[in-house]
Design an enzyme around this catalytic site. Structure first.
Site: not given
Length: 431
Positions: A148, A199, A169-170
């Site tokens: 990140n 995000h 990313c999850h």
């Protein structure tokens, strides 16, 4: 025998699941060389002992190696995945303290705002050190990272190095799991399609058996129990039409509507203004305790498929069995109403011939506008990271929507000066 290198293998949060998936999946069809690398010899030793026990337990043909030096680990690698936490949680806590001084209250600060920009200033040069070594000793290897801010780091790496890389990313799959749970639908039965920026991607389709689940999900806005678990994201969906990825806590940072004061922070993200890092440290320590217990116990290690994307990607590249995941790559016509050259999060198919990002087309206008606003300073943040350009850093932070709603330009300039001083030992490009 493919050589897979795991950088940050002493991780408290990731090590057990990533090592398990790598051994279970990547050695299933034959031999594997797995190299665990971490600069912390003690933490690395914990992971090595766990891996050794699991290899014996499964009887797999894995050649296990370990290293505390990057070049030794990377020599001849085919695949590299990286979860290393650079510079420690204490550095991020200092960055938050600087923000608090000016009345700005980030939640995580891992993606946007002053803390997100300064994390990018630290992460991009440090990560490029890995890629520079790869350029010498394994130039054809893939680099798969969880660093990140994923959108900015991925952008910086693509600009500065020819190494094939992708940020993962999850949050997309995690968000769909949350939506399914709130609606009482098994995750395994839903289909979805998403795109945007890391995000802050948007769940564009949410279905089961051809039925659109969005109407039923939108009605949960009026369900007090469901709404209380995701207040920010339900408000975003109600106003802008689509549910965004990542948690409500994170989403409150990306827009100017929820965190302009401490009181607003407590209303929209209660209990998470000052104790973020104490919580995170406790969670990481708990994960480490589980791995140590599994290693030291006489009982077999409990093995389950964690579906970690980096391992599934490598498996698809090796076997040719396609795997679709959400990754972060440069916008080369993938999302047509977001600026070209920025980093976007889109579906990507991995197979034996490589990684194939899917063209999404246009996002809903309002979603694209929010993404463009959130990413307005990304190129400037990358310029600051690569060139040590202080003015670019100030401009990147001034373009952050939440920061711009709270601070004047003079305050932003002063905050940047404070952050440069606080992070000085990690920012040699500014000397």
């Amino acid at each position: 025998m493919p050589k897979v290198v795991y950088i940050g293998a002493g991780s408290k949060g990731f090590a057990q699941t990533l090592i398990t998936d790598a051994i279970v999946r990547l050695s299933a069809g034959g031999d594997l060389c797995l190299t665990l690398m971490d600069i912390d010899a003690r933490s690395l030793g914990n992971s090595v002992r766990f891996a050794e026990k699991l290899i014996r337990q499964l009887g797999r043909g894995v050649r296990l190696e370990s290293a505390t030096e990057l070049e030794a680990a990377l020599e001849g690698a085919d695949y590299v995945f990286d979860t290393a936490l650079k510079h420690g949680l204490e550095t991020r806590a200092k960055e938050h303290a600087c923000c608090h001084k000016y009345g700005l209250y980030p939640y995580s600060g891992c993606t946007t705002g002053p803390a997100g920009v300064f994390r990018a200033l630290r992460e991009i040069p440090a990560t490029l050190e890995v890629l520079r070594i790869m350029e010498r000793v394994c130039p054809k290897a893939y680099y798969i990272h969880y660093q990140n801010p994923t959108n900015t780091v991925s952008l910086g790496l693509s600009v500065a190095s020819p190494i094939k890389s992708v940020g993962i990313c999850h949050s997309v799959e995690g968000t769909v799991g949350t939506m399914a749970h709130l609606l009482g639908v098994p995750f395994g039965e839903v289909a979805f399609w998403a795109a945007g920026v890391n995000h802050q991607a948007w769940i564009l389709r949410f279905e089961r058996g051809g039925e659109d689940l969005y109407p039923a999900f939108r009605r949960l806005y009026h369900d007090k129990a469901a709404y209380g678990k995701e207040m920010v994201r339900f408000e975003m969906m109600e106003f802008f039409g689509y549910f965004p990825t990542e948690s409500s806590f994170h989403n409150s940072e990306y827009v100017p509507y929820f965190r302009r004061t401490r009181e607003m922070c407590e209303k929209w993200t209660p209990g998470n203004v000052d104790n973020k890092y104490e919580i995170e440290i406790a969670e990481r320590n708990a994960q480490l305790d589980l791995m140590l217990k599994a290693t030291e116990s006489d009982e077999p290690i409990s093995v389950r498929d964690n579906h970690e994307f980096c391992v599934r990607i490598i498996e698809a590249l090796e076997t040719g069995r396609p795997f679709l995941f959400y990754g972060n790559v440069i916008n080369d016509g993938l999302i047509t109403n977001l600026p070209p050259g920025l980093c976007v999060e889109v579906p990507i198919v991995a197979d034996r011939s490589g990684l194939h990002p899917c063209r999404v087309g246009s996002l809903p206008d309002q979603c694209a506008a929010l993404n463009a606003s959130r990413c307005a300073g990304d190129l400037l943040a990358v310029k600051g990271a690569l060139e040590g350009d202080v003015k670019a850093v100030e401009q990147a932070i001034a373009l952050d929507p939440l920061t711009a709603s709270v601070l004047t330009l003079a305050q932003i300039k002063a905050l940047v000066a404070d952050l440069l001083e606080a992070d000085a030992r990690f920012l040699p490009q500014f000397k």
